[in-house]
Design an enzyme around this catalytic site. Sequence first.
Site, short mmCIF file in Angstrom:
data_model
loop_
_atom_site.label_atom_id
_atom_site.label_comp_id
_atom_site.label_asym_id
_atom_site.label_seq_id
_atom_site.Cartn_x
_atom_site.Cartn_y
_atom_site.Cartn_z
N SER A 20 -8.70 -1.45 2.84
CA SER A 20 -7.27 -1.58 3.12
C SER A 20 -6.96 -1.00 4.49
CB SER A 20 -6.47 -0.82 2.06
OG SER A 20 -5.10 -0.73 2.40
N TYR A 30 -3.36 6.07 -2.88
CA TYR A 30 -3.98 4.82 -2.45
C TYR A 30 -4.75 5.03 -1.14
CZ TYR A 30 -4.37 -0.22 -1.53
OH TYR A 30 -4.84 -1.48 -1.30
#
Length: 271
Positions: A152, A165
């Site tokens: 990501s 995250y």
Amino acid sequence: MNNSFSLEGKVIIVTGGTGILGNAFINGIVEAGGAVGVLGRNKQVADERTAAINAKGGKAIALIADALDEAALTQAKTQILDKFGHIDGLVNGAGGNMPAGVIQPDEDIFKMNIDGMKKVLDINLWGTILPTQIFGEAIAQTGKGSIVNISSMNSKQAVTKVLGYNMGKAAVDCYTEWFAVELANRYGDAIRMNALAPGFFLTEQNRNLLTTPDGGYTSRGESVIHKTPFKRFGHPDELIGALVWLLSDASAFVTGSMICVDGGFSIFSGV
């Protein structure tokens, strides 16, 4: 002429195969000639997607499992081996965020939800490692294969609010590089591991954070667009080319890499 980008004859498992990005992954693999194991917790969606692929002449099997459930993953491995006889690749698409792993600007950062952070870290990191342990063993028995983890933009930059995250995807990057080296030390160039790092794509998890009900952008969405040179969000199908390349023999000398598909987000300072 041999098409090194083809996945013909290869059997690929996609965890998180019932998600929005997972749908693009499984369809892209089938379009490239591969058979796919659609692994996820949502049986209805997995069954529907599998049936649609098979109805069009593709090859797919629904595998119902949580990426953190070792027993369920082991059963899924047995199912796919019984059907296809071998496993050639794995896409670790399971992951994501949850409200308990988010810190809002008005919250005290010294009183954050530690349990929530741990849960988000677990699904992203251990939800990548555990499937690799189980399906990777079968890939090793096949003798050749490719594993693609999903990283990501959050892994290399501080993205506000989503600490759990951020930590999870940063850990996935560390794992990708470490495990790629260990695979090479043990299997030479036969088994590779890389990461695909999407930029900002609208999913069910982030849609309300980035867009308004009328289709406009929230302030956070506007910030993302400002820092994305292409000035738009990505479309899931735009991940397929890079994914198929990493799974195919066309990337035979690529391992331990992170491939960004982000409209330039990762390279732009915002100024």
